[in-house]
Write an enzyme that holds these catalytic residues in place. Structure first.
Site, PDB file in Angstrom:
ATOM      1  N   LEU A   1     -14.265   3.693   2.724  1.00  0.00           N
ATOM      2  CA  LEU A   1     -14.992   5.133   2.819  1.00  0.00           C
ATOM      3  C   LEU A   1     -16.430   4.752   0.806  1.00  0.00           C
ATOM      4  O   LEU A   1     -17.194   5.659   1.639  1.00  0.00           O
ATOM      5  CB  LEU A   1     -14.363   5.943   2.367  1.00  0.00           C
ATOM      6  CG  LEU A   1     -15.108   8.132   1.871  1.00  0.00           C
ATOM      7  CD1 LEU A   1     -15.926   8.442   3.268  1.00  0.00           C
ATOM      8  CD2 LEU A   1     -14.141   8.400   1.529  1.00  0.00           C
TER       9      LEU A   1
ATOM     10  N   THR B   1       0.994  -0.758   0.250  1.00  0.00           N
ATOM     11  CA  THR B   1       0.159   0.148  -0.042  1.00  0.00           C
ATOM     12  C   THR B   1       1.088   1.139   0.261  1.00  0.00           C
ATOM     13  O   THR B   1       1.742   1.022   0.346  1.00  0.00           O
ATOM     14  CB  THR B   1      -0.792   0.136   0.826  1.00  0.00           C
ATOM     15  OG1 THR B   1      -1.290   1.323   1.306  1.00  0.00           O
ATOM     16  CG2 THR B   1       0.067  -0.517   2.614  1.00  0.00           C
ATOM     17  N   ASP B   2      -0.187   2.297  -0.439  1.00  0.00           N
ATOM     18  CA  ASP B   2       1.191   3.310  -0.560  1.00  0.00           C
ATOM     19  C   ASP B   2       1.108   4.196   1.322  1.00  0.00           C
ATOM     20  O   ASP B   2       1.746   5.244   1.283  1.00  0.00           O
ATOM     21  CB  ASP B   2       0.489   4.787  -1.466  1.00  0.00           C
ATOM     22  CG  ASP B   2      -1.302   4.687  -0.785  1.00  0.00           C
ATOM     23  OD1 ASP B   2      -1.176   4.478   0.307  1.00  0.00           O
ATOM     24  OD2 ASP B   2      -1.713   5.653  -2.054  1.00  0.00           O
ATOM     25  N   GLU B   3      -0.161   3.416   1.935  1.00  0.00           N
ATOM     26  CA  GLU B   3       0.021   3.271   3.236  1.00  0.00           C
ATOM     27  C   GLU B   3       1.629   4.385   3.371  1.00  0.00           C
ATOM     28  O   GLU B   3       1.700   4.599   4.902  1.00  0.00           O
ATOM     29  CB  GLU B   3      -0.550   3.705   4.092  1.00  0.00           C
ATOM     30  CG  GLU B   3      -2.160   3.891   3.758  1.00  0.00           C
ATOM     31  CD  GLU B   3      -3.100   3.872   4.751  1.00  0.00           C
ATOM     32  OE1 GLU B   3      -3.240   3.296   6.250  1.00  0.00           O
ATOM     33  OE2 GLU B   3      -4.557   3.729   4.141  1.00  0.00           O
TER      34      GLU B   3
ATOM     35  N   LYS C   1       2.321  -2.895   7.211  1.00  0.00           N
ATOM     36  CA  LYS C   1       2.453  -3.801   6.012  1.00  0.00           C
ATOM     37  C   LYS C   1       3.516  -3.450   5.987  1.00  0.00           C
ATOM     38  O   LYS C   1       4.328  -3.502   5.053  1.00  0.00           O
ATOM     39  CB  LYS C   1       1.393  -2.611   5.428  1.00  0.00           C
ATOM     40  CG  LYS C   1       0.037  -3.148   5.332  1.00  0.00           C
ATOM     41  CD  LYS C   1      -0.440  -4.514   4.290  1.00  0.00           C
ATOM     42  CE  LYS C   1      -0.088  -4.652   3.126  1.00  0.00           C
ATOM     43  NZ  LYS C   1      -0.236  -5.866   2.195  1.00  0.00           N
TER      44      LYS C   1
ATOM     45  N   TYR D   1      -2.443  -0.316  11.118  1.00  0.00           N
ATOM     46  CA  TYR D   1      -2.113  -0.872   9.389  1.00  0.00           C
ATOM     47  C   TYR D   1      -0.969  -0.623   9.065  1.00  0.00           C
ATOM     48  O   TYR D   1      -0.775  -1.951   8.482  1.00  0.00           O
ATOM     49  CB  TYR D   1      -3.650  -0.662   8.969  1.00  0.00           C
ATOM     50  CG  TYR D   1      -3.766  -1.109   7.608  1.00  0.00           C
ATOM     51  CD1 TYR D   1      -3.626  -2.433   6.734  1.00  0.00           C
ATOM     52  CD2 TYR D   1      -2.617  -0.221   6.178  1.00  0.00           C
ATOM     53  CE1 TYR D   1      -3.504  -2.560   5.775  1.00  0.00           C
ATOM     54  CE2 TYR D   1      -3.332   0.002   5.172  1.00  0.00           C
ATOM     55  CZ  TYR D   1      -3.448  -1.592   4.907  1.00  0.00           C
ATOM     56  OH  TYR D   1      -3.367  -1.809   3.630  1.00  0.00           O
TER      57      TYR D   1
END
Ligand code: NAD
Ligand code: DAU
Length: 356
Positions: A198, A132-134, A162, A158
């Site tokens: 969302l 993920t980009d997070e 990751k 989270y």
């Protein structure tokens, strides 16, 4: 054959369906069927010999070893994870277990399995890790989008879990020579997304006449990618990516949350007008998510330059298809809204006061 983990979740199931629509190469699908896994999404594959489903845990080393020995896949595409930031704030333990320990277990099993393969198959073997980009942290308004060289600064349980898994994957390449690939993707949306994220939550709530919860001031920015564009990026990276490399995948679609919610309301006003009035009346600002990252944006030029991938959908085309899909699939929505789903809604939104 390829082994897919987490293939009954949102992106994994879209990937499995897309793959088998284009190829006869079978998929072995290992998924624990947590609250996020749903075999109804894969109903079209019932009786299809190209799809072998195994309910099981990626942390179960004996099971993973047995599956690799029995089916001898040429690649592992690893989606399985705990994926929801809000859940990671309420209960981080499951995230460390599945995302860190689970990825570790798969890497070790893959390393052992790879050593048993004859030279040609060993050279062709790939372990593709979906991330993920997070992991890159949060951007300020003027910062350039995340490139693959951006330092890791994960902020939530989270994203930290990751990031840990990404580091393990990198180390297994560097130390053991395992032929790994990693993709870091932005926010996905599309059909079959569990209504906790969302876009899916807002569509489902609006159709039920419930509040549309917008965290804080609603000005946090995400870079939205239609899920089938992500699936195509994964196929390209698997086919032609360079082992040891990471590829950022994004939609070039930065939107504030409030814009996304308003767009959904406008589409629903057009496609399913409510006798009660415009759906925007349901928008409710609620208390912000703790540690809420302000902005994500992906620089997807490397995957375009090296592998020729670009998203096919704009946000406008993708969100219209998505809203239409939820309108066309009320039974799927009803089925995922089980008791466990209702417990989650009470836990996450129950005591959130009205916010900004
Ligand atoms: P999801 O939560 O919809 O699905 C996760 C799947 O993994 C479920 O089917 C679940 O049953 C399975 N699973 C969970 N724990 C397991 C375990 N211990 N063993 C086996 N299976 C297990 O997630 P998603 O949104 O489809 O995300 C898939 C992957 O893509 C994740 O790794 C996530 O971090 C990553 N990702 C997601 C997004 C997004 O916007 N959704 C964006 C970028 C990257
Ligand atoms: O960026 C990729 C990541 O995108 C993935 O790695 C994660 O698996 C995926 O869950 C997603 O994380 P986000 O936290 O960005 O997605 P979520 O849909 O939970 O939230 C999107 C934005 O909307 C975020 O700024 C929080 C806000 N939000 C979310 C919910 C659920 C609200 O305002 N109200 C809500 O009810």
């Amino acid at each position: 054959m390829i082994l897919v983990t987490g293939g009954a979740g949102f992106i994994g199931a879209n990937f499995v369906l897309d793959w088998l629509a284009r190829s006869d190469e079978p998929i072995l699908n290992l998924d624990l069927l947590t609250y996020a896994g749903n075999l109804e999404t894969l109903a079209a594959l019932r009786g299809d010999a190209r799809h072998v489903f195994v309910q099981g845990d990626i942390c179960d080393r004996a099971l993973v070893d047995r599956l690799l020995a029995d089916y001898r896949p040429r690649a592992i595409v690893h989606f399985a994870a705990e994926s929801h930031v809000d859940r990671s704030i309420h209960g981080p333990a499951a995230f460390v277990r599945t995302n860190v320990e689970g990825t570790f277990t798969l890497l070790e099993a893959a390393r052992t399995y790879c050593a048993t393969l004859e030279a040609g198959m060993q050279a062709a073997f790939r372990f593709l890790h979906i991330s993920t980009d997070e992991v890159y942290g949060s951007l300020g308004p003027q910062d350039p989008p995340f490139a693959e060289t951006k330092t890791y600064e994960p902020n939530s349980p989270y994203s930290a879990s990751k990031a840990a898994s990404d580091h393990l994957v990198r180390a297994w390449h560097h130390t053991y020579g395992l032929p790994v690939l990693t993709t870091n993707c932005s926010n996905n949306y599309g059909p079959w997304q569990f209504p906790e994220k969302l876009i899916s939550l807002v569509i489902v709530n609006a159709l039920a006449g419930k509040p549309l919860p917008v965290y804080g001031d609603g000005l946090n920015v995400r870079d939205w990618l239609y899920v089938t564009d992500h699936c195509r990026a994964i196929r390209e990276v698997l086919a032609r990516g360079t082992p040891g490399e990471t590829y950022n995948v994004g939609g070039w679609n930065e939107k504030t949350n409030i814009d996304v919610v308003r767009t959904i309301c406008t589409l629903l006003d057009e496609l399913r007008p409510s006798p009660e009035g415009g759906y925007a009346r349901l928008i409710t600002h609620v208390t912000d998510r703790p540690g809420h990252d302000r902005r994500y944006a992906i620089d997807a030029r490397k995957i375009e330059r090296e592998l020729g991938w670009r998203p096919a959908e704009t946000f406008e085309t993708g969100i219209r298809k998505t809203v239409q899909w939820y309108l066309d699939n009320p039974q799927w929505i009803a089925d995922v809204q089980s008791g466990a789903y209702r417990d989650w809604v009470a836990a996450n939104y129950g005591d959130r006061g009205q916010g900004a």
